[in-house]
Structure formats: structure tokens, C-alpha cells
Design an enzyme around this catalytic site. Structure first.
Site, PDB file in Angstrom:
ATOM      1  N   SER A   1      15.823  21.398 -15.472  1.00  0.00           N
ATOM      2  CA  SER A   1      14.483  22.396 -15.602  1.00  0.00           C
ATOM      3  C   SER A   1      14.863  23.859 -16.326  1.00  0.00           C
ATOM      4  O   SER A   1      16.048  24.160 -15.778  1.00  0.00           O
ATOM      5  CB  SER A   1      13.289  22.633 -14.450  1.00  0.00           C
ATOM      6  OG  SER A   1      12.985  23.176 -14.865  1.00  0.00           O
TER       7      SER A   1
ATOM      8  N   GLU B   1      10.202   8.003 -16.605  1.00  0.00           N
ATOM      9  CA  GLU B   1       9.138   8.685 -16.862  1.00  0.00           C
ATOM     10  C   GLU B   1       8.588   8.850 -18.462  1.00  0.00           C
ATOM     11  O   GLU B   1       7.000   8.305 -18.033  1.00  0.00           O
ATOM     12  CB  GLU B   1       8.411  10.709 -16.075  1.00  0.00           C
ATOM     13  CG  GLU B   1       9.162  10.998 -14.968  1.00  0.00           C
ATOM     14  CD  GLU B   1       9.360  12.496 -14.894  1.00  0.00           C
ATOM     15  OE1 GLU B   1       8.161  12.774 -14.704  1.00  0.00           O
ATOM     16  OE2 GLU B   1      10.666  12.781 -15.739  1.00  0.00           O
TER      17      GLU B   1
ATOM     18  N   LYS C   1      16.896  21.354 -10.349  1.00  0.00           N
ATOM     19  CA  LYS C   1      15.800  20.507 -10.348  1.00  0.00           C
ATOM     20  C   LYS C   1      16.594  19.613 -11.307  1.00  0.00           C
ATOM     21  O   LYS C   1      17.527  19.683 -12.586  1.00  0.00           O
ATOM     22  CB  LYS C   1      15.114  20.285 -11.646  1.00  0.00           C
ATOM     23  CG  LYS C   1      13.708  22.010 -10.637  1.00  0.00           C
ATOM     24  CD  LYS C   1      13.201  20.570  -9.965  1.00  0.00           C
ATOM     25  CE  LYS C   1      11.668  19.508 -10.998  1.00  0.00           C
ATOM     26  NZ  LYS C   1      11.031  19.583 -10.175  1.00  0.00           N
TER      27      LYS C   1
ATOM     28  N   HIS D   1       1.054  -1.412  -0.064  1.00  0.00           N
ATOM     29  CA  HIS D   1       0.366   0.269  -0.305  1.00  0.00           C
ATOM     30  C   HIS D   1       1.076   1.508   0.155  1.00  0.00           C
ATOM     31  O   HIS D   1       0.741   2.317   0.427  1.00  0.00           O
ATOM     32  CB  HIS D   1      -0.788  -0.063   0.902  1.00  0.00           C
ATOM     33  CG  HIS D   1      -1.745  -1.028   1.272  1.00  0.00           C
ATOM     34  ND1 HIS D   1      -2.668  -1.058   0.906  1.00  0.00           N
ATOM     35  CD2 HIS D   1      -1.349  -2.250   2.084  1.00  0.00           C
ATOM     36  CE1 HIS D   1      -3.311  -2.522   1.406  1.00  0.00           C
ATOM     37  NE2 HIS D   1      -2.332  -3.222   1.601  1.00  0.00           N
TER      38      HIS D   1
ATOM     39  N   GLN E   1      -4.917  -3.802 -43.317  1.00  0.00           N
ATOM     40  CA  GLN E   1      -4.243  -2.971 -43.600  1.00  0.00           C
ATOM     41  C   GLN E   1      -3.329  -1.760 -42.778  1.00  0.00           C
ATOM     42  O   GLN E   1      -1.865  -2.073 -42.331  1.00  0.00           O
ATOM     43  CB  GLN E   1      -4.033  -2.331 -44.810  1.00  0.00           C
ATOM     44  CG  GLN E   1      -2.759  -0.851 -45.455  1.00  0.00           C
ATOM     45  CD  GLN E   1      -3.298  -1.222 -46.929  1.00  0.00           C
ATOM     46  OE1 GLN E   1      -3.065  -1.471 -47.392  1.00  0.00           O
ATOM     47  NE2 GLN E   1      -3.147   0.282 -47.073  1.00  0.00           N
TER      48      GLN E   1
HETATM   49  N1  ARG Z   1      -1.551  -3.848 -47.983  1.00  0.00           N
HETATM   50  C1  ARG Z   1      -2.185  -4.424 -48.087  1.00  0.00           C
HETATM   51  C2  ARG Z   1      -2.130  -4.887 -46.148  1.00  0.00           C
HETATM   52  O1  ARG Z   1      -1.395  -4.398 -45.760  1.00  0.00           O
HETATM   53  C3  ARG Z   1      -2.139  -5.688 -48.384  1.00  0.00           C
HETATM   54  C4  ARG Z   1      -2.673  -6.337 -50.279  1.00  0.00           C
HETATM   55  C5  ARG Z   1      -4.131  -6.558 -49.377  1.00  0.00           C
HETATM   56  N2  ARG Z   1      -5.214  -6.776 -50.672  1.00  0.00           N
HETATM   57  C6  ARG Z   1      -5.675  -6.710 -51.367  1.00  0.00           C
HETATM   58  N3  ARG Z   1      -5.954  -6.466 -52.495  1.00  0.00           N
HETATM   59  N4  ARG Z   1      -5.929  -5.301 -50.996  1.00  0.00           N
HETATM   60  O2  ARG Z   1      -3.087  -5.058 -45.325  1.00  0.00           O
END
Ligand code: ARG
Length: 465
Positions: A278, A291, A284, A157, A323
Site C-alpha cells: 500500500s 482480487e 500491507k 456457510h 460485427q
Molecule cells: N466486418 C463484418 C463483421 O465483422 C463482416 C462483413 C459483413 N458484411 C457486410 N456486408 N457488411 O461482421
């Protein structure tokens, strides 16, 4: 403008802004080496199975090798209209080796290709991270070995609880990072699965040999289901969650360094090279590095949350949403690796204020439990002893004294079982020395834990070498 590899059915050009919006090249160009290695293995496999001739495959492999060097030497031009790393490599290959380049993408899709690239990338990075964490553990163990005789108050604690060895406290972190390493090794088993040949979703009609591709790329096994192969990002989420736990451990250590280096504690000093001043307060010295590590932990959690949310309820199989996984993944890898590197440097340089720590154990009734234990040794039942020690603490508080500052007569007024030997019994050294239960803070336990850790790390290093 480049002709796109997928624009056969399109009658008008892609909107410029859409091109920029859908492009991932600025992020995924980082995967170029894996993308090219994957393509080289794919070509070799296609030659082995007779889908390509040896001559065609060797032209493609040579061209791919040249492109890899071009990118490494920063001679390669990236362009948003080519969307991603896969299309960049393919387009450049066409310029390099001519029409045969159009055969590279046989029996493959970008859906299985990106899954392959990320798995190859993460295999390497996770191995690197494990190596870094093992090094960091060595730093912890060395620090524990060096400061084996240092005593400080243990806290519960955030109130002083019982004295412990500083080495015991540090070795607690050794255990946490051991678990992180174990988890990372576990996750590697699931990353190390080869998806290529799943194609867009359903597999392919060509007579491919996925086991051979896996062997060339040093994968343990091939994925079992083509739909899962192109839609699975569990391995990324698993890594991000293990990384988050690891950052929790770094953040807890950081928080302790921040507290301990404060004027209020004064237990340690952070080396000058890891602190800043600082701009207004000349006195400081701020613990910026711990941090920031504490702060970056939030980013790493955020990255996990981003991918969890992105994947939630996505229908099978590949969706373009996915993606978006790369930015958070790369950021977590970079952040975690940076934290490991900086901790490896900083920790050995900590200045330990042994005397301040030792003196802190004298105040705050850290020996109250041991007074009860003393009475139990002399024959009192623990519950009675607890009450008696509690009354002694209450009395000492009213006198503004610690238990060991009371006179023998004062102590005897709480129990006639108390004798002169109580004072020795209640020193921090004796209190620590008696905690010999397995995993307790007694010096011989801690020394054995350090030795075990040193032996274990010695084996880790020999595996690594
Ligand atoms: N750039 C895409 C990704 O990072 C890969 C391609 C995926 N296929 C597509 N038909 N767009 O996931």
C-alpha cells in the site's frame, strides 16, 4: 482515397465519421492470418473446380502469402476507409498482383468469410485454452500430492463444519476444471463447422466444392444451411458461457486465497511476486492477483451478456450488429488465458501454513457430528445421538470449552456410553480417516483420486505431444 469494393451503386462518398464508425479494422485485423488462410483455400478450391485457372489461383495464392508476411512484419498500412480485414487484404492484393485480384471474391461474401475467420480463430484459441487448463490441473494435482497430510477446517456457510484434507479441497477444483475442459471439447464440435460457400445468404451459382475447402482448412464438416451459416453466432455464445463458468471457478479459488491469506485466517501466504503493498500503510501486502481475477470475472460475464443481448431477436440472416461480437470475444479469450497463465505460476508458490490450519480444526466444534457417530457406534439411534451431542455442545459453550476439552466425567453426564476412547475418536485425523465413503476425504480416497488424476493427465500430455 481507396475505391470501395461495394460502392458501384453509390453516387457520393461515405461520410468520414461514418467510415470511422462502421470500420472494424482495429478489432478484426487480429484475424488476418485466418482470413488469408481462408482465402488461399478458397482460391485452391476455385482452381480445382475450374472457376479459376491454375495460373490465376497460383498468382492469388502467392500474393496472399506475401500480404500475410507484410502484416506479420508490421509493414502493412491499415486504413479506416477500408472497413475491415477482408477489404484490406483484397485491396492490397489488387496492388500486388493486379486485376486477377478482382476474381478472389468469386462465390463468396464477407458474410460467410467472417463466419469462417472467427471459427478458425476460436478453434485455435479453444485448443490453447484446453492445453492451459490441463497444465493448471497438473499444478493442482502436484500441490495436492505435496500437501497430502495437511488438515484444515472445511466450511459450510463460511462456518467451520468438519475437518478435511487440504488435498481434498484442492482436488475439488480439479473436478471443476475437468468439467470446464469437457465443455470446451464439446463446444469445439460445434465450432468446427465450415461455413464458407454459403456466400451472402443463399449459396452460390458457381460449381464450388465446399468439402474440399473444409479439408484444406482442416474442418470436420461443412455447414448444412447457408442461411444458418451466416447468421449463427451460437458457437461464440457457447464459448463465452463456458468461459464464464471457468471464470466462476477461478473466482471462487481466488476468493478463498484472499480469505485464507487474511490475518483472520492466516492459512496461507501469497508469494511476494504476486502481491503488492500500500502507498500509505507500510504493513500491507495485498492479494491483488486473486482480487483482479475475481474482478475480471465480471468483465467476462459482461461479454457474454453483450453478445446475448446483441443476438436477441435478430432477424435472419446476417446483420451488421454482429460485427460487435469480436471485441467481447477477444477480450474473453485474452482474459481467460491470462488468468490461466498467472494461476499456473502463482499456485505452486503458495506458502501453506500447515500448523495454523491444523490448529484451526481444534476450535469450533468440528467434532460434534463425530460425537454423535461415536454414540451410534456404541448403540444409540442417530436422532438420539444428535440430541445428546447437541446438549454436550451447549454445555461446552457455557464452559467456554471444546468437546474434547471436557473431562470424561463431564462427558459421561450426557451418556453413560461415553468412555475414555472418545478422545482419540474425536481427533481430526481420526475423523478424516473414517470418511471413507466414495468421494469422501479419507486419506486413502484422496490419494487414489490424486493417482487417478495423475494417470489421466499423463494421458492428456501424451495426446498433446
Ligand atoms: N466486418 C463484418 C463483421 O465483422 C463482416 C462483413 C459483413 N458484411 C457486410 N456486408 N457488411 O461482421
Amino acid at each position: 482515397m481507396n475505391q470501395k469494393s461495394w460502392d458501384g451503386r453509390f453516387s457520393s462518398k461515405t461520410d468520414r465519421e461514418v467510415e470511422a464508425f462502421t470500420s472494424s479494422i482495429h478489432t478484426d485485423k487480429r484475424l488476418y492470418a485466418y482470413d488469408i488462410e481462408g482465402s488461399i483455400a478458397h482460391c485452391k478450391m476455385l482452381a480445382k473446380t475450374g472457376v479459376l485457372t491454375e495460373e490465376e489461383a497460383s498468382q492469388l495464392v502467392q500474393g496472399l502469402g506475401r500480404i500475410k508476411r507484410e502484416i506479420a512484419e508490421e509493414k502493412f498500412i491499415f486504413d479506416d476507409s477500408l472497413e475491415d480485414i477482408h477489404m484490406h487484404v483484397e485491396a492490397r492484393l489488387l496492388q500486388q498482383v493486379g486485376k486477377v485480384a478482382l476474381k478472389l471474391h468469386t462465390a463468396r461474401s464477407r458474410n460467410d468469410q467472417i463466419a469462417l475467420d472467427v471459427r478458425m480463430y476460436l478453434k485455435d484459441e479453444v485448443s490453447d485454452i484446453i492445453t492451459g487448463l490441463v497444465k493448471f490441473q497438473s499444478v493442482i494435482v502436484t500441490l495436492s500430492r505435496t500437501h497430502q497430510d495437511v488438515i484444515l477446517p472445511g466450511y459450510t456457510h463460511l462456518q467451520r463444519a468438519q475437518p478435511v484434507l487440504l488435498a481434498h479441497h484442492f482436488m475439488a477444483y480439479y473436478e471443476m476444471f475437468s468439467r470446464d475442459i469437457e465443455r470446451l471439447r464439446g463446444s469445439l464440435l460445434r465450432i468446427d463447422v465450415m461455413p464458407l460457400g454459403s456466400a451472402a445468404i443463399a449459396g452460390t451459382t458457381y460449381p464450388i466444392d465446399r468439402e474440399y475447402t473444409a479439408k484444406l482448412l482442416d474442418f470436420r464438416q461443412v455447414s448444412a444451411n447457408s442461411i444458418d451459416s451466416v447468421s449463427d453466432r451460437d458457437f461464440i455464445i457457447e464459448f463465452l458461457s463456458v468461459a464464464s463458468l471457468c471464470m466462476i471457478h477461478f473466482s471462487r479459488l481466488s476468493e478463498e486465497l484472499i480469505l485464507w491469506s487474511s490475518f483472520e485466517f492466516g492459512f496461507i501466504e501469497i508469494p511476494d511476486a504476486f502481491a503488492t503493498g500500500s502507498s500509505i500503510m507500510p504493513q500491507k501486502k495485498n492479494p491483488d492477483v486473486p482480487e483482479l481475477i475475481r474482478g475480471k470475472t465480471g468483465r467476462v460475464f459482461g461479454n457474454l451478456m453483450a453478445i446475448l443481448t446483441m443476438m436477441k431477436a435478430l432477424p435472419l440472416a446476417y446483420n451488421r450488429d454482429m460485427q460487435e461480437d469480436k471485441g467481447p470475444l477477444f477480450d474473453t479469450v485474452d482474459t481467460l488465458k491470462a488468468c490461466i497463465r498467472i494461476y499456473i505460476k502463482m499456485l505452486p508458490q503458495l506458502k501453506i501454513n500447515k500448523e495454523v490450519m491444523r490448529q484451526a480444526t481444534d476450535r469450533g466444534f468440528l467434532n460434534a457430528t463425530d460425537l454423535a457417530d461415536y454414540l451410534v457406534v456404541k448403540g444409540m439411534a442417530f436422532r438420539d445421538a444428535h440430541g445428546c451431542a447437541g446438549r454436550t455442545v451447549g454445555y461446552a459453550l457455557s464452559k467456554n470449552k471444546e468437546i474434547h476439552e471436557l473431562s470424561l466425567d463431564e462427558l459421561k453426564s450426557f451418556s453413560t456410553l461415553i468412555a475414555q476412547d472418545v478422545f482419540e475418536f474425536l481427533t481430526p485425523e481420526r475423523m478424516i480417516g473414517r470418511r471413507r465413503s466414495a468421494g469422501g476425504t479419507a486419506p486413502e480416497n484422496v490419494a487414489a483420486a490424486i493417482t487417478r488424476a495423475e494417470e489421466h493427465l499423463g494421458k492428456e500430455r501424451s495426446i498433446d505431444a
